[in-house]
Design a protein around this motif. Structure first.
Motif, PDB file in Angstrom:
ATOM      1  N   LYS A 177      -0.342   5.923  11.228  1.00 53.78           N
ATOM      2  CA  LYS A 177      -0.634   6.686  10.439  1.00 53.78           C
ATOM      3  C   LYS A 177       0.506   8.029  10.107  1.00 53.78           C
ATOM      4  N   ILE A 223      -2.013   6.328   4.520  1.00 57.95           N
ATOM      5  CA  ILE A 223      -2.547   5.688   5.529  1.00 57.95           C
ATOM      6  C   ILE A 223      -3.484   6.491   6.408  1.00 57.95           C
ATOM      7  N   VAL A 224      -4.565   6.273   6.577  1.00 60.46           N
ATOM      8  CA  VAL A 224      -5.673   7.204   7.405  1.00 60.46           C
ATOM      9  C   VAL A 224      -6.507   6.101   8.617  1.00 60.46           C
ATOM     10  N   VAL A 225      -6.653   6.632   9.603  1.00 61.81           N
ATOM     11  CA  VAL A 225      -7.278   6.055  10.499  1.00 61.81           C
ATOM     12  C   VAL A 225      -8.726   5.967   9.989  1.00 61.81           C
ATOM     13  N   VAL A 274      -6.408   1.130  10.390  1.00 61.73           N
ATOM     14  CA  VAL A 274      -6.077   1.991   9.608  1.00 61.73           C
ATOM     15  C   VAL A 274      -6.411   1.614   7.927  1.00 61.73           C
ATOM     16  N   SER A 296       2.450   7.521   6.800  1.00 61.50           N
ATOM     17  CA  SER A 296       1.976   7.769   5.679  1.00 61.50           C
ATOM     18  C   SER A 296       2.933   8.559   4.648  1.00 61.50           C
TER      19      SER A 296
END
Length: 102
Positions: free
Chosen positions: A82, A96-98, A17, A85
């Motif tokens: 995630k 937060i992003v994968v 992430v 986030s």
């Protein structure tokens, strides 16, 4: 989901992430604590300004924040991360992003 290594051992596929809007005072230990319940962490890498520029993630307002990649031992760990986030880490809501998953 596991990867058979052919030697009687299996290893879960890892996933990463990207965490942005991190306060400059946050260190690796604080990130490990923040993501602790998500699962085992393989590694944490803070990105340099040059790496952030290459990703197009370094605007003037972003210069006052940090960015990191957190690699979990399983994709479930990244999926759980995630969900955090927009949660506060110290005094800022982190995004937060994968960025890589099996």
């Amino acid at each position: 989901v596991a990867l058979n290594l052919g030697i009687g051992e299996t290893r879960a596929k890892m996933a990463t992430v990207r965490v942005t809007n991190i306060a400059p005072s946050v260190d690796e230990a604080a990130l490990r604590d923040f993501f602790g319940f998500c699962g085992a962490i393989q590694k944490i890498e803070f990105l340099t300004s040059e790496e952030r520029r290459d990703l197009g993630e370094l605007s003037e307002e972003q210069e006052a924040s940090e960015m990191a990649h957190v690699t979990f031992e399983t994709h479930e760990g990244a999926a759980m991360a995630k969900l955090l986030s927009d949660s506060l880490l110290i005094d800022r809501p982190v995004a937060i992003v994968v960025v890589s998953a099996p």
